[in-house]
Design a protein around this motif. Structure first.
Motif, PDB file in Angstrom:
ATOM      1  N   PHE A 176      39.494  20.556 -42.334  1.00 25.35           N
ATOM      2  CA  PHE A 176      39.871  20.785 -43.734  1.00 25.35           C
ATOM      3  C   PHE A 176      41.384  20.959 -43.835  1.00 25.35           C
ATOM      4  O   PHE A 176      42.043  21.425 -42.895  1.00 25.35           O
ATOM      5  CB  PHE A 176      39.168  22.024 -44.292  1.00 25.35           C
ATOM      6  N   ALA A 177      41.915  20.575 -44.979  1.00 22.07           N
ATOM      7  CA  ALA A 177      43.340  20.769 -45.254  1.00 22.07           C
ATOM      8  C   ALA A 177      43.521  20.800 -46.767  1.00 22.07           C
ATOM      9  O   ALA A 177      42.542  20.673 -47.524  1.00 22.07           O
ATOM     10  CB  ALA A 177      44.166  19.654 -44.625  1.00 22.07           C
ATOM     11  N   GLU A 178      44.763  20.978 -47.207  1.00 28.09           N
ATOM     12  CA  GLU A 178      45.070  20.946 -48.628  1.00 28.09           C
ATOM     13  C   GLU A 178      45.987  19.766 -48.921  1.00 28.09           C
ATOM     14  O   GLU A 178      46.971  19.551 -48.204  1.00 28.09           O
ATOM     15  CB  GLU A 178      45.747  22.241 -49.077  1.00 28.09           C
ATOM     16  N   VAL A 179      45.641  18.999 -49.940  1.00 24.31           N
ATOM     17  CA  VAL A 179      46.475  17.896 -50.414  1.00 24.31           C
ATOM     18  C   VAL A 179      46.846  18.200 -51.851  1.00 24.31           C
ATOM     19  O   VAL A 179      45.969  18.308 -52.719  1.00 24.31           O
ATOM     20  CB  VAL A 179      45.744  16.545 -50.316  1.00 24.31           C
ATOM     21  N   SER A 228      51.468  15.675 -50.548  1.00 21.35           N
ATOM     22  CA  SER A 228      51.838  16.730 -49.604  1.00 21.35           C
ATOM     23  C   SER A 228      50.583  17.242 -48.901  1.00 21.35           C
ATOM     24  O   SER A 228      49.618  17.649 -49.544  1.00 21.35           O
ATOM     25  CB  SER A 228      52.534  17.876 -50.349  1.00 21.35           C
ATOM     26  N   TRP A 229      50.632  17.206 -47.573  1.00 24.06           N
ATOM     27  CA  TRP A 229      49.516  17.674 -46.748  1.00 24.06           C
ATOM     28  C   TRP A 229      49.866  19.037 -46.169  1.00 24.06           C
ATOM     29  O   TRP A 229      50.836  19.176 -45.425  1.00 24.06           O
ATOM     30  CB  TRP A 229      49.267  16.670 -45.625  1.00 24.06           C
ATOM     31  N   ARG A 230      49.099  20.048 -46.529  1.00 28.57           N
ATOM     32  CA  ARG A 230      49.319  21.375 -45.957  1.00 28.57           C
ATOM     33  C   ARG A 230      48.409  21.538 -44.745  1.00 28.57           C
ATOM     34  O   ARG A 230      47.190  21.447 -44.846  1.00 28.57           O
ATOM     35  CB  ARG A 230      49.031  22.466 -46.988  1.00 28.57           C
ATOM     36  N   LYS A 231      49.015  21.785 -43.602  1.00 28.80           N
ATOM     37  CA  LYS A 231      48.263  21.895 -42.354  1.00 28.80           C
ATOM     38  C   LYS A 231      47.456  23.195 -42.322  1.00 28.80           C
ATOM     39  O   LYS A 231      47.901  24.216 -42.866  1.00 28.80           O
ATOM     40  CB  LYS A 231      49.216  21.852 -41.165  1.00 28.80           C
ATOM     41  N   PRO A 232      46.294  23.150 -41.677  1.00 28.45           N
ATOM     42  CA  PRO A 232      45.485  24.376 -41.585  1.00 28.45           C
ATOM     43  C   PRO A 232      46.220  25.520 -40.897  1.00 28.45           C
ATOM     44  O   PRO A 232      46.042  26.690 -41.249  1.00 28.45           O
ATOM     45  CB  PRO A 232      44.264  23.933 -40.770  1.00 28.45           C
ATOM     46  N   GLY A 233      47.054  25.213 -39.934  1.00 22.32           N
ATOM     47  CA  GLY A 233      47.775  26.250 -39.205  1.00 22.32           C
ATOM     48  C   GLY A 233      49.105  26.615 -39.812  1.00 22.32           C
ATOM     49  O   GLY A 233      49.853  27.398 -39.223  1.00 22.32           O
ATOM     50  N   GLY A 234      49.435  26.026 -40.969  1.00 27.65           N
ATOM     51  CA  GLY A 234      50.716  26.290 -41.602  1.00 27.65           C
ATOM     52  C   GLY A 234      51.657  25.112 -41.505  1.00 27.65           C
ATOM     53  O   GLY A 234      51.632  24.346 -40.550  1.00 27.65           O
ATOM     54  N   SER A 287      46.066   8.397 -34.578  1.00 26.77           N
ATOM     55  CA  SER A 287      47.367   8.609 -33.954  1.00 26.77           C
ATOM     56  C   SER A 287      48.207   9.661 -34.677  1.00 26.77           C
ATOM     57  O   SER A 287      49.205  10.121 -34.134  1.00 26.77           O
ATOM     58  CB  SER A 287      48.144   7.284 -33.900  1.00 26.77           C
ATOM     59  N   TYR A 288      47.801  10.055 -35.887  1.00 32.22           N
ATOM     60  CA  TYR A 288      48.568  11.036 -36.654  1.00 32.22           C
ATOM     61  C   TYR A 288      47.911  12.422 -36.676  1.00 32.22           C
ATOM     62  O   TYR A 288      48.354  13.297 -37.434  1.00 32.22           O
ATOM     63  CB  TYR A 288      48.743  10.557 -38.101  1.00 32.22           C
ATOM     64  N   LEU A 289      46.867  12.633 -35.911  1.00 29.75           N
ATOM     65  CA  LEU A 289      46.169  13.921 -35.946  1.00 29.75           C
ATOM     66  C   LEU A 289      47.104  15.086 -35.611  1.00 29.75           C
ATOM     67  O   LEU A 289      47.059  16.147 -36.252  1.00 29.75           O
ATOM     68  CB  LEU A 289      44.977  13.903 -34.982  1.00 29.75           C
TER      69      LEU A 289
END
Length: 403
Positions: A186-189, A126-132, A173-175
């Motif tokens: 940075f992000a949360e995995v 699970s990738w948590r986006k920096p902006g939510g 392509s997935y940015l």
């Protein structure tokens, strides 16, 4: 060639080929007449070419999507050199992951004929986006610290950066889907902080979930796996060893796992997604329908174009032109239409592929597909010409004098 009339009996019959045969001069005249007949009515020619070009693009896109999907399914397998894959029992495809118990590596290394083994972690994360917000992705842990395979097609950053703890490489392509701008983000995995240190180009998955590449150690930490656990064991066989003998030995040592050759694992992944899922069925159906619709469009267009010139063909018959001569004219028209339509259609297709190369839509053009498209276009046009020939053959030459 005008035949002598029935009342002209005083003169001997001209020498030359019998009626119905093509003389060398006739053969030379057929292409010229076909060319003039084709380009005389520009509007009809444009309509014909539009039909051919549309059908060609339709077939090319559908077949290109199918080939591109195959490449996406097998992309990591193809880039990972291994003679044998040790996988958890019941694994359906590469991205159908579950963890091995952790004792497999030592069993493999102690098997005669094994030269080396690499470990790989593949797991959903699970990738948590920096902006939510969150985004599921496929985490791939590679044994880079011990000389294993590294991410390919790196366009920004370097593979060496992945040796840094908690660093990842993602595809450019997935940015947008991941909610980041690029390197340094940075992000949360799985609730752990990570940093993007490299970007790859055109590494996409069939499931549309992004791939995230990292080191084996970081992947184990992110998925909470034990230090000795992995999803796959990639076995390299010694040059003087027999692959099948080593495989049987590994099966005896690890009866709870499956030992597959590179080709078997690749084919299993392709067959699962292409023939056992709705997505694969849709791709196959789309490619088949593209071919069928293309054939129908071209056949109808060329048939209508030939039908519009029935009076001209009737005039030729009234003047004594043989059936084989008229057939040659129609076939040459069809071949000319196929060549022109293919050139225009293939050019537009390549422009479309180039326009979508940086998107998640993966349309692939290979030399084999390009040749196949030309042969298909030629075949469709010839098929349509043959259909028109049956109509022309039934023309009554006397009908032209009743107009």
């Amino acid at each position: 060639n005008i035949m002598a009339g029935p009342g002209n009996t005083s003169n001997p019959a001209p020498s030359g080929p019998a009626v119905g045969e093509l003389s060398p001069k006739t053969i030379k005249m057929a292409p010229k007449l076909a060319y003039r007949n084709l380009f005389h009515d520009r509007l009809s020619l444009v309509v014909t070419l539009v039909g051919i070009v549309f059908s060609l693009i339709l077939v090319a896109v559908q077949c290109g999507l199918y080939i591109g999907s195959e490449q996406k399914i097998a992309t990591v397998i193809d880039k990972t050199p291994a003679d044998l894959w040790v996988v958890p029992f019941g694994t359906k495809s590469f991205d159908d992951p579950s963890l091995l118990t952790g004792r497999e590596k030592y069993n493999i290394l102690s098997t005669p004929g094994v030269e080396n083994v690499q470990e790989m972690i593949v797991n959903f994360a699970s990738w948590r986006k920096p902006g939510g917000g969150k985004k599921a992705f496929i985490l791939v842990g590679l044994d880079t610290l011990r000389g294993g395979v590294e991410p390919w097609n790196i366009i920004e950053g370097s593979a060496a950066e992945l040796k840094t703890p908690n660093s990842l490489a993602v595809d450019k392509s997935y940015l947008k889907d991941l909610g980041i701008d690029g390197i340094g983000a940075f992000a949360e995995v799985n609730l752990q902080r990570v940093q993007v240190t490299a970007l790859t180009g055109a590494i996409r998955s069939f499931t549309t979930l992004p791939y995230g590449f990292t080191s084996l150690e970081t992947a184990r930490k992110l998925v909470n796996a034990a230090p000795e656990q992995a999803t796959y064991q990639l076995v390299k066989i010694s040059p003087d060893a027999d692959v099948e003998e080593v495989r049987q030995a590994l099966i005896e040592r690890m009866p709870d796992n499956e030992v597959l050759t590179h080709t078997e694992f690749r084919d299993r992944s392709l067959n699962y997604w292409m023939f056992n899922t709705a997505a694969g069925a849709a791709l196959i159906a789309g490619a088949a329908l593209g071919v069928i619709v293309g054939v129908v469009i071209v056949a109808q267009t060329l048939y209508s174009s030939t039908k519009d010139h029935l009076n001209e063909f009737a005039t030729l018959r009234a003047l004594g032109a043989s059936a084989s001569y008229i057939h040659a004219v129609i076939l040459i028209q069809a071949v000319l239409s196929a060549i022109i339509g293919y050139i225009v259609g293939f050019t537009l297709t390549m422009l479309l592929i180039n326009a979508t190369k940086n998107s998640t839509l993966n349309i692939v053009m290979t030399p084999r597909l390009a040749i196949g498209l030309f042969l298909l276009t030629l075949g469709m046009c010839v098929f349509a010409a043959i259909s028109a020939i049956f109509k022309v053959t039934r023309i009554d030459p006397a009908g032209v004098f009743s107009r």
